[in-house]
Structures are given as C-alpha cells and as structure tokens.
Design an enzyme around this catalytic site. Structure first.
Site, PDB file in Angstrom:
ATOM      1  N   ASP A 131      -5.721   4.225  -5.340  1.00 18.07           N
ATOM      2  CA  ASP A 131      -5.344   5.428  -4.604  1.00 18.07           C
ATOM      3  C   ASP A 131      -5.433   5.157  -3.102  1.00 18.07           C
ATOM      4  OD1 ASP A 131      -5.223   6.634  -7.082  1.00 18.07           O
ATOM      5  OD2 ASP A 131      -7.181   7.592  -6.907  1.00 18.07           O
ATOM      6  N   ASP A 165      -7.053   6.983   0.069  1.00 17.00           N
ATOM      7  CA  ASP A 165      -7.953   8.044   0.523  1.00 17.00           C
ATOM      8  C   ASP A 165      -7.814   8.210   2.032  1.00 17.00           C
ATOM      9  OD1 ASP A 165      -9.338   8.569  -2.021  1.00 17.00           O
ATOM     10  OD2 ASP A 165     -10.095   6.530  -1.782  1.00 17.00           O
TER      11      ASP A 165
END
Length: 219
Positions: free
Chosen positions: A142, A144
């Site tokens: 991911d 962030d």
C-alpha cells in the site's frame, strides 16, 4: 537533537543503536548493523523525560519491534514532509521512474497534493524506502500518506483527497494528523464518530479537531 520536537511517523537515524531499548531481548532479525542503516519510526505514545517512543521494522511485514530510544542517541530526523519535497524534485526531473505501484501512485499524487497547499508526506513502507533505500516495498504494498491539518479541513479538500486516493494503481491510506491525534480519512468520510489515535490511546470522537474534557481524560 535534544531540542527537536519529533512527531509520530518521523524517521530517526541513530548513531548509538545499542540505545534502542525494547525492555528485553531484540528479535532475531534485528541487530546493530541493521539499525545503523534502517531508521526507527516515531510512535504515537507519551514517553517520560528524554525517551522517544519508536519502532524498528525489518524487510518483511512481520518484522516489527516496539521500544524507546534516548534523544541523544539520534543522529538525524527525517520527516514525511522532507520526503515529499525530495520526491517532488525527483518527479520534476524525471528521476522518479518505478515499476512499483506505491511509488507510481506517489509520483502521480505528489504534484496535486502540493497544489492543495497541504503539509503532507509519505509514511509506512514508501517513506521508509525513500529515506533509507532499503527494499521494503513490493508490488502488493500500500501507499501510506500523512496529512498535517491543525485546523478543520474544508469539505472540498476532503473530497479532493478521497478522489485522489481512489484513482491510483494501489491502495492508498491517508492519515490526517490534527495535532491532538491522528485518524483515517476514509473513516472520517463515512460520517459519525471515529477513532482518534492520541499519545495516550485511542478515543472515539465526533469531531477529531475538537476533543471534550471527558475525551481528553479518557485518552
């Protein structure tokens, strides 16, 4: 480093790795040689005196270790905002080419986030990678991001951020730091009470920028 106000998500490079105190033995994947190249991540916790609450991370998601370090053991502090500025320069000079989805998403979002006039920066694996060069990012990682917002964000900014994070090649998780604590942008967008992470623990709030006295005590 004694006067530097380190904040959650800042990355600390230490010159005295043996001063990283976990309250016990270090895990097998962690040693002084690793801490000479890998930064510690400042955690959101109230710590006494000159101690800083930090966490070490290794090459995999399962390699995490909480602890504390003395301020005088820190050689350098790298903030998410510093990483954002470095990354923007790389984007402008076409030096930021990567097959990794999190870095492609960051390159796409960075100019637009700057145009919004926000204080922001990459955290998590992307921030760790940009600060250290260590291979912690993968194709399924991911992205962030941290947005600093000491004042209530207007609805149009919230909407723009939500649309930006939904248009990327990987999952994007935007955390908003109000100064009182941090919360997930997606949770705020759903409406109702949300979890605000503070230095004294999580608190359910209706407005993350306005904590009542009772909520402060609960935290």
């Amino acid at each position: 480093m004694k006067s530097l106000p380190c904040r959650p998500h800042d990355l600390l490079f230490v010159r005295l790795p043996d001063r990283f105190d976990t309250g016990g033995a270090w895990p097998g994947w962690l040693d002084a040689a690793w801490l000479m190249q890998a930064p510690l991540v400042v955690r959101r916790e109230a710590a006494p005196g000159s101690l800083l609450p930090v966490g070490a991370r290794g090459l995999t998601r399962s390699q995490r270790c909480k602890g504390y370090v003395q301020r005088d053991a820190v050689a350098r502090c790298v903030t998410p905002e510093m990483l954002a500025r470095l990354h923007l320069r790389a984007v402008r000079s076409d030096e930021c080419q990567s097959v990794l989805p999190p870095l492609r998403a960051l390159a796409a979002m960075a100019p637009r986030l700057k145009d919004l006039g926000l204080a922001w920066g990459p955290t998590g694996g992307a921030g760790f990678y940009l600060a250290s060069g260590l291979p912690v990012l993968h194709a399924d990682s991911d992205l962030d991001l941290l947005v600093r917002a000491p004042e209530t964000l207007p609805a149009w900014i919230i909407d723009r951020l939500l649309r930006l994070q939904d248009q990327q090649a990987c999952r994007v998780d935007i955390q908003v730091d109000t100064g009182l604590g941090g919360f997930a942008l997606n949770e705020y967008a759903r409406g109702g009470r949300l979890l605000l992470k503070t230095a004294h623990g999580p608190v359910l709030v209706a407005d993350p920028w306005r904590m009542t006295d009772a909520q402060r005590e609960a935290a």
